[in-house]
Write a protein that holds these residues in place. Structure first.
Motif, PDB file in Angstrom:
ATOM      1  N   PRO A 145      36.159 -80.425   5.110  1.00  0.00           N
ATOM      2  CA  PRO A 145      36.604 -81.028   6.623  1.00  0.00           C
ATOM      3  C   PRO A 145      36.541 -79.973   7.491  1.00  0.00           C
ATOM      4  O   PRO A 145      36.948 -78.883   7.376  1.00  0.00           O
ATOM      5  N   GLU A 146      36.328 -80.365   8.720  1.00  0.00           N
ATOM      6  CA  GLU A 146      36.686 -79.691   9.869  1.00  0.00           C
ATOM      7  C   GLU A 146      38.086 -78.949   9.751  1.00  0.00           C
ATOM      8  O   GLU A 146      38.261 -77.901  10.509  1.00  0.00           O
ATOM      9  N   GLU A 147      38.914 -79.801   9.476  1.00  0.00           N
ATOM     10  CA  GLU A 147      40.344 -79.568   9.587  1.00  0.00           C
ATOM     11  C   GLU A 147      40.670 -78.038   8.434  1.00  0.00           C
ATOM     12  O   GLU A 147      41.715 -77.285   9.123  1.00  0.00           O
ATOM     13  N   ARG A 148      39.878 -77.815   7.826  1.00  0.00           N
ATOM     14  CA  ARG A 148      40.060 -76.724   6.659  1.00  0.00           C
ATOM     15  C   ARG A 148      39.673 -75.328   7.481  1.00  0.00           C
ATOM     16  O   ARG A 148      40.327 -74.258   7.544  1.00  0.00           O
ATOM     17  N   TYR A 149      38.977 -75.707   8.776  1.00  0.00           N
ATOM     18  CA  TYR A 149      38.538 -74.363   9.405  1.00  0.00           C
ATOM     19  C   TYR A 149      39.382 -74.098  10.664  1.00  0.00           C
ATOM     20  O   TYR A 149      39.581 -73.249  11.045  1.00  0.00           O
ATOM     21  N   ALA A 150      39.967 -75.434  11.153  1.00  0.00           N
ATOM     22  CA  ALA A 150      40.707 -75.148  12.333  1.00  0.00           C
ATOM     23  C   ALA A 150      41.877 -74.135  12.336  1.00  0.00           C
ATOM     24  O   ALA A 150      42.115 -73.357  13.436  1.00  0.00           O
ATOM     25  N   PRO A 151      42.662 -73.859  11.301  1.00  0.00           N
ATOM     26  CA  PRO A 151      43.693 -72.777  11.452  1.00  0.00           C
ATOM     27  C   PRO A 151      43.203 -71.580  11.628  1.00  0.00           C
ATOM     28  O   PRO A 151      43.786 -70.844  12.278  1.00  0.00           O
ATOM     29  N   LEU A 152      42.017 -71.307  11.081  1.00  0.00           N
ATOM     30  CA  LEU A 152      41.512 -69.871  11.231  1.00  0.00           C
ATOM     31  C   LEU A 152      40.929 -69.764  12.518  1.00  0.00           C
ATOM     32  O   LEU A 152      40.779 -68.607  13.098  1.00  0.00           O
ATOM     33  N   TYR A 153      40.210 -70.749  12.812  1.00  0.00           N
ATOM     34  CA  TYR A 153      39.723 -70.920  14.374  1.00  0.00           C
ATOM     35  C   TYR A 153      40.847 -70.462  15.465  1.00  0.00           C
ATOM     36  O   TYR A 153      40.609 -69.606  16.279  1.00  0.00           O
ATOM     37  N   SER A 154      41.849 -70.926  15.361  1.00  0.00           N
ATOM     38  CA  SER A 154      43.070 -70.898  16.038  1.00  0.00           C
ATOM     39  C   SER A 154      43.558 -69.671  16.162  1.00  0.00           C
ATOM     40  O   SER A 154      44.121 -69.189  17.230  1.00  0.00           O
ATOM     41  N   LEU A 155      43.561 -69.065  15.171  1.00  0.00           N
ATOM     42  CA  LEU A 155      44.048 -67.517  14.942  1.00  0.00           C
ATOM     43  C   LEU A 155      42.988 -66.486  15.365  1.00  0.00           C
ATOM     44  O   LEU A 155      43.302 -65.289  15.188  1.00  0.00           O
ATOM     45  N   GLY A 156      42.015 -67.020  15.782  1.00  0.00           N
ATOM     46  CA  GLY A 156      40.717 -66.184  16.192  1.00  0.00           C
ATOM     47  C   GLY A 156      39.982 -65.362  14.972  1.00  0.00           C
ATOM     48  O   GLY A 156      39.656 -64.325  15.092  1.00  0.00           O
ATOM     49  N   ALA A 157      40.068 -65.961  14.084  1.00  0.00           N
ATOM     50  CA  ALA A 157      39.303 -65.326  12.619  1.00  0.00           C
ATOM     51  C   ALA A 157      37.758 -65.029  12.909  1.00  0.00           C
ATOM     52  O   ALA A 157      37.020 -66.041  13.632  1.00  0.00           O
ATOM     53  N   SER A 158      37.024 -64.389  12.517  1.00  0.00           N
ATOM     54  CA  SER A 158      35.663 -63.959  12.493  1.00  0.00           C
ATOM     55  C   SER A 158      35.287 -64.908  11.357  1.00  0.00           C
ATOM     56  O   SER A 158      35.744 -65.378  10.443  1.00  0.00           O
ATOM     57  N   PHE A 159      33.591 -64.814  11.311  1.00  0.00           N
ATOM     58  CA  PHE A 159      33.009 -65.625  10.350  1.00  0.00           C
ATOM     59  C   PHE A 159      33.144 -64.753   9.179  1.00  0.00           C
ATOM     60  O   PHE A 159      33.206 -65.449   7.916  1.00  0.00           O
ATOM     61  N   ALA A 160      33.466 -63.473   8.852  1.00  0.00           N
ATOM     62  CA  ALA A 160      33.626 -62.863   7.693  1.00  0.00           C
ATOM     63  C   ALA A 160      35.205 -63.321   7.022  1.00  0.00           C
ATOM     64  O   ALA A 160      35.028 -63.439   5.873  1.00  0.00           O
ATOM     65  N   GLN A 161      36.232 -63.648   7.806  1.00  0.00           N
ATOM     66  CA  GLN A 161      37.126 -63.965   7.198  1.00  0.00           C
ATOM     67  C   GLN A 161      37.264 -65.622   6.928  1.00  0.00           C
ATOM     68  O   GLN A 161      37.823 -65.846   6.047  1.00  0.00           O
TER      69      GLN A 161
END
Length: 218
Positions: A145-161
């Motif tokens: 689900p998209e919610e799995r990526y949302a916390p990392l996106y909000s913290l500015g995570a890169s694709f590698a992370q």
């Protein structure tokens, strides 16, 4: 730990029981067609060390090379198709149209293009495994689900992370299952060129790898 020990003891007990049963039947019948286990093991060790070992080593090398090539190409493609929708839009038709083609039917074409050496056999194993890896990894990532990526996106995570903490753990179980299932077919495919060579020149294998019943029973 106790469960593992119990399982190992159960298998060991079953193996001992089968060997004792085999030995009793062989002694009771006293026929060359049913030799005792010790004679079979001695003959098998002799044949394996003189004939089978070299062929098994070459087959394992082909399987390992084909598997490594399939993982190096299939896993990144699966991640690309699962994470990037535009890439999935262009690559999915190609993958799903070519995936159902029986790969064994491509063996004559591969031999014409790559020769009858090791490359054609490795490519055959690669084609058998790579599609299952791509489809399994792609489907595993698309189910997130998209919610799995949302916390990392909000913290500015890169694709590698994102790959390290979300994509890799989510795709690893299906990836391992796909490789395990494909390996059985890959082993069969590795033996097909050998069967063709034996069919063309049966005298090359007669008297070498076969276990003759009279020789076992002696």
């Amino acid at each position: 730990m106790k469960g593992i020990q119990h399982t190992l003891l159960s298998y060991a007990a079953a193996a001992v029981f089968l060997l004792v049963l085999w030995w009793a039947i062989a002694l009771l019948l006293a026929l060359p067609i049913v030799p005792t286990p010790d004679k079979v093991l001695v003959r098998l060790a002799h044949v394996f060390s003189h004939d089978i070992f070299a062929h098994a080593a070459w087959s394992l090398w082909r399987i390992a090379a084909g598997l490594s090539l399939a993982v190096c190409i299939g896993y990144p493609l699966g991640v690309l198709m699962g994470y990037f929708r535009r890439a999935d839009r262009y690559l999915s038709p190609v993958v799903y149209l070519t995936y159902p083609i029986p790969k064994i039917a491509l063996l004559p074409i591969l031999m014409l293009l790559a020769g009858i050496g090791e490359l054609s056999k490795i490519l055959m194993i690669f084609l058998i495994i790579v599609f299952q890896v791509i489809v399994a990894v792609r489907d595993a990532i698309r189910t997130l689900p998209e919610e799995r990526y949302a916390p990392l996106y909000s913290l500015g995570a890169s694709f590698a992370q994102v790959f390290r903490f979300v994509i890799l753990p989510a795709s690893l179980p299906k990836f391992i299952t796909a490789v395990r299932v494909a390996m059985a077919t890959a082993v069969s495919a590795a033996l097909i060129p050998m069967a063709n060579s034996v069919k063309k020149n049966p005298s090359s294998c007669s008297g070498k790898a076969g276990l003759s019943l009279p020789s076992i029973g002696r």
